[in-house]
Design an enzyme around this catalytic site. Structure first.
Site, PDB file in Angstrom:
ATOM      1  N   ASP A  13       0.974  -1.289  -0.007  1.00  0.00           N
ATOM      2  CA  ASP A  13       0.004   0.073  -0.113  1.00  0.00           C
ATOM      3  C   ASP A  13       0.924   1.166   0.049  1.00  0.00           C
ATOM      4  OD1 ASP A  13      -2.446   1.170  -0.066  1.00  0.00           O
ATOM      5  OD2 ASP A  13      -2.591   1.541   2.231  1.00  0.00           O
ATOM      6  N   TRP A  18       2.622   7.889  -2.760  1.00  0.00           N
ATOM      7  CA  TRP A  18       4.171   8.048  -3.492  1.00  0.00           C
ATOM      8  C   TRP A  18       4.218   8.762  -4.568  1.00  0.00           C
ATOM      9  CZ3 TRP A  18       7.601   7.275  -7.268  1.00  0.00           C
ATOM     10  CH2 TRP A  18       8.852   7.382  -7.107  1.00  0.00           C
ATOM     11  N   HIS A  30       2.411   3.463  -9.135  1.00  0.00           N
ATOM     12  CA  HIS A  30       2.277   2.142  -8.970  1.00  0.00           C
ATOM     13  C   HIS A  30       3.320   1.350  -9.898  1.00  0.00           C
ATOM     14  CE1 HIS A  30      -1.763   2.066  -7.435  1.00  0.00           C
ATOM     15  NE2 HIS A  30      -2.295   2.891  -8.454  1.00  0.00           N
ATOM     16  N   ARG A  64     -12.020   2.458  -8.331  1.00  0.00           N
ATOM     17  CA  ARG A  64     -10.999   3.407  -8.715  1.00  0.00           C
ATOM     18  C   ARG A  64     -11.471   3.945  -9.927  1.00  0.00           C
ATOM     19  NH1 ARG A  64      -5.302   2.470  -5.834  1.00  0.00           N
ATOM     20  NH2 ARG A  64      -6.319   1.850  -3.688  1.00  0.00           N
ATOM     21  N   LEU A 124      11.456 -20.258  -5.365  1.00  0.00           N
ATOM     22  CA  LEU A 124      10.509 -19.426  -4.549  1.00  0.00           C
ATOM     23  C   LEU A 124       9.142 -19.205  -5.344  1.00  0.00           C
ATOM     24  CD1 LEU A 124       9.979 -17.030  -2.513  1.00  0.00           C
ATOM     25  CD2 LEU A 124      10.501 -15.709  -4.363  1.00  0.00           C
TER      26      LEU A 124
END
Ligand code: IPE
Ligand code: IPE
Ligand code: MG
Length: 237
Positions: A13, A18, A30, A64, A124
Site C-alpha cells: 500500500d 508516493w 504504481h 477507482r 520461490l
C-alpha cells in the site's frame, strides 16, 4: 535472521501517495511500486523464503477511476512479459490467488501463461493476490462445498478446517507466518481473511515504493525479535 519465515505476505500500500509526493501521477506510483516488488522478489529468493504472497489488486480496487484501473490491469502484462525469462532462470513459480475469470483478456492471458510456464519450478513461489477478496474467497468456497455435498462428493461430517482450506485459492500453501502492510494504514483490507488468523502482523509507515530490500530485512528481523507478537509498528526506520 534467526529463522527464515516460510511464507511472507505483503499488502503493498502507498503507491498512489508516493506518486503524489514526488509530483507525479498515481500510475507512476504504481510503476515505482512494481520496481520495488521486483526487488522484494529477488530478496525473498536470496533469503530462502519459500512463499511470497503479494496483494496486487483487490476486488474493491475496481471502484477507482477507470484510468488508474486500466493502468493497474496493464502492469501485469508489462511485468510478466519482461520478467518471465528471469523467473525461469531463477526457478521461481508463479501462482495467482483471486478471480482470474473476470480480469480483462490481456491480463488474464498473461497470468495464465506465467502460471503455466513456471508450474514445474521448485524455487520461490510468488503468489499474486489479483482481483482478490478474502470474503469472496470464503463465499465461493462455501458454494463449492455445498455443491460437493449435494453431489455426495463429500459429507458434512468430513468437513474439518483442513478440508475447507482445499477450497480456498491458497490450497496447498501454508498460512503466512507474517503479514506486512506498508503505507501506514493499520487495516487488513479483505486480505487473506482465513489464512492470516494466526499470522504476525507488521505495519510499516513507509510507502510501498520506498520499501526496498534493507527495510524489508529490517521488518522481518523486527517481527522475529518479538515486536510482532501481535502487532508491530515500525516507526520511520
Ligand atoms: C497500492 O497503493 C495498492 C494498490 C491498490 C495497487 P494505493 O494505490 O492504495 O496507494 P495509496 O494508498 O492511495 O497511496
Ligand atoms: C489494499 O490497499 C489493497 C492492495 C494493496 C492491493 P488499498 O489501498 O486498496 O486498501 P484500502 O482502501 O486502504 O482498504
Ligand atoms: Mg491504498
Amino acid at each position: 535472521m534467526k529463522t527464515i519465515p516460510e511464507h511472507v505476505a505483503i499488502i503493498m500500500d502507498g503507491n498512489g501517495r508516493w506518486g503524489k509526493l514526488h509530483g507525479r501521477s498515481r500510475s507512476e506510483g504504481h510503476y515505482a511500486g512494481s520496481k520495488t516488488m521486483e526487488e522484494l522478489i529477488d530478496a525473498s529468493a536470496d533469503i530462502g523464503i519459500r512463499i511470497l504472497t503479494l496483494y496486487a489488486f483487490s476486488t474493491e480496487n475496481w471502484k477507482r477511476p477507470a484510468e488508474e484501473v486500466n493502468y493497474l490491469m496493464s502492469l501485469p502484462v508489462k511485468f510478466f512479459n519482461q520478467k518471465l525469462p528471469e523467473f525461469m532462470k531463477r526457478n521461481i513459480k508463479i501462482l495467482i490467488s483471486g478471480d482470474i475469470e473476470n480480469l480483462p483478456n490481456k491480463t488474464r492471458n498473461v497470468v495464465i501463461k506465467a502460471m503455466n510456464e513456471t508450474k514445474n519450478n521448485t524455487g520461490l513461489i510468488v503468489n499474486f493476490a489479483l482481483n482478490y477478496s478474502g470474503r469472496n474467497e470464503i463465499r465461493q468456497a462455501t458454494i463449492q462445498i455445498i455443491k460437493d455435498v449435494k453431489e455426495n462428493k463429500i459429507s458434512i461430517d468430513q468437513l474439518d478446517e483442513k478440508m475447507l482450506e482445499n477450497y480456498l485459492y491458497t490450497r496447498n500453501l501454508p498460512d503466512p507466518d507474517i503479514v506486512i502492510r506498508t503505507g501506514g494504514e493499520k487495516r487488513i483490507s479483505n486480505f487473506l481473511m482465513w489464512q492470516s488468523a494466526m499470522s504476525q502482523l507488521c505495519f510499516v509507515d513507509e510507502l510501498f515504493p520506498d520499501f526496498k530490500q534493507p527495510l524489508y530485512i529490517k521488518a522481518l528481523e523486527r517481527v522475529q525479535q518479538g515486536d510482532g507478537a501481535s502487532v508491530s509498528l515500525i516507526q520511520r526506520m
